[in-house]
Motif scaffolding. Structure first.
Motif, short mmCIF file in Angstrom:
data_model
loop_
_atom_site.label_atom_id
_atom_site.label_comp_id
_atom_site.label_asym_id
_atom_site.label_seq_id
_atom_site.Cartn_x
_atom_site.Cartn_y
_atom_site.Cartn_z
N SER A 158 0.82 -1.21 0.00
CA SER A 158 0.00 0.00 0.00
C SER A 158 0.85 1.25 0.00
O SER A 158 0.35 2.35 -0.23
CB SER A 158 -0.93 0.01 1.22
OG SER A 158 -0.17 0.21 2.40
N GLY A 159 2.15 1.11 0.28
CA GLY A 159 3.02 2.27 0.33
C GLY A 159 3.14 2.87 1.71
O GLY A 159 3.90 3.81 1.90
N ARG A 160 2.39 2.38 2.64
CA ARG A 160 2.45 2.92 4.00
C ARG A 160 3.17 1.94 4.91
O ARG A 160 2.93 0.75 4.87
CB ARG A 160 1.05 3.18 4.54
CG ARG A 160 0.34 4.27 3.78
CD ARG A 160 -0.63 4.97 4.69
NE ARG A 160 -1.25 6.07 3.98
CZ ARG A 160 -0.88 7.33 4.12
NH1 ARG A 160 0.09 7.63 4.94
NH2 ARG A 160 -1.48 8.28 3.48
N GLY A 161 4.06 2.48 5.73
CA GLY A 161 4.80 1.67 6.67
C GLY A 161 3.97 1.36 7.90
O GLY A 161 2.79 1.73 7.99
N PRO A 162 4.57 0.69 8.89
CA PRO A 162 3.84 0.30 10.09
C PRO A 162 3.29 1.49 10.87
O PRO A 162 2.26 1.41 11.49
CB PRO A 162 4.85 -0.48 10.91
CG PRO A 162 6.13 -0.46 10.19
CD PRO A 162 5.94 0.22 8.88
N ALA A 163 3.97 2.64 10.82
CA ALA A 163 3.51 3.80 11.58
C ALA A 163 2.70 4.75 10.70
O ALA A 163 2.43 5.88 11.08
CB ALA A 163 4.71 4.54 12.17
N GLY A 164 2.33 4.31 9.49
CA GLY A 164 1.55 5.16 8.61
C GLY A 164 2.40 6.05 7.73
O GLY A 164 1.89 6.98 7.12
N PHE A 165 3.70 5.81 7.67
CA PHE A 165 4.59 6.62 6.83
C PHE A 165 4.36 6.25 5.37
O PHE A 165 4.33 5.08 5.01
CB PHE A 165 6.05 6.37 7.22
CG PHE A 165 7.02 7.25 6.49
CD1 PHE A 165 7.20 8.55 6.86
CD2 PHE A 165 7.72 6.77 5.40
CE1 PHE A 165 8.08 9.37 6.19
CE2 PHE A 165 8.61 7.56 4.71
CZ PHE A 165 8.78 8.87 5.11
N ASN A 166 4.22 7.25 4.51
CA ASN A 166 3.93 7.02 3.10
C ASN A 166 5.24 6.94 2.32
O ASN A 166 5.84 7.96 1.97
CB ASN A 166 3.05 8.15 2.57
CG ASN A 166 2.51 7.86 1.20
OD1 ASN A 166 3.04 7.03 0.46
ND2 ASN A 166 1.44 8.55 0.84
N TRP A 167 5.68 5.71 2.03
CA TRP A 167 6.94 5.52 1.33
C TRP A 167 6.86 5.95 -0.13
O TRP A 167 7.86 6.42 -0.69
CB TRP A 167 7.36 4.04 1.40
CG TRP A 167 7.83 3.66 2.76
CD1 TRP A 167 7.12 3.00 3.73
CD2 TRP A 167 9.10 3.94 3.33
NE1 TRP A 167 7.88 2.85 4.86
CE2 TRP A 167 9.11 3.42 4.63
CE3 TRP A 167 10.24 4.58 2.87
CZ2 TRP A 167 10.21 3.52 5.48
CZ3 TRP A 167 11.34 4.67 3.70
CH2 TRP A 167 11.31 4.15 4.99
#
Length: 110
Positions: free
Chosen positions: A70-79
């Protein structure tokens, strides 16, 4: 309602004071060890910082898994957004100008 604590900002301002004092003490100690070599005074802390950055990168990379699809990391970071910004030439130019102007401003600050 209770009285607001002002401990946070005061501790933050003290960290600048203690950081400056620690930096001067470190530079003085390096100067004594190396026979007052200005190259060592500037170089040794740089190597120490590079080591710390490398160690932190190694530890963080070891603990992180690949970003989800989805492009989001575990903390909600948008890669995906971070990658898009990193690939943008104008973003890199604005970041470089911001860094250069901040460096220039801090050079002439009293």
């Amino acid at each position: 309602m209770g009285k607001k604590s002002r401990a946070g900002p005061s501790l933050l301002s003290l960290s600048y004071v203690f950081g400056g004092a620690a930096g001067i003490a470190c530079a003085g100690q390096i100067s004594e060890w190396t026979g007052h070599s200005w190259r060592a005074i500037f170089g040794l802390p740089s190597f120490a910082l590079l080591f710390i950055i490398g160690l932190a990168a190694w530890l963080l990379r070891r603990g992180l898994s690949a970003p989800p699809s989805s492009g989001r990391g575990p903390a909600g970071f948008n890669w995906q957004l971070a990658r898009t910004l990193a690939e943008s030439r104008s973003f890199r130019a604005v970041s470089a100008l911001s860094f250069a102007l901040t460096l220039l401003r801090e050079t002439f600050n009293d």
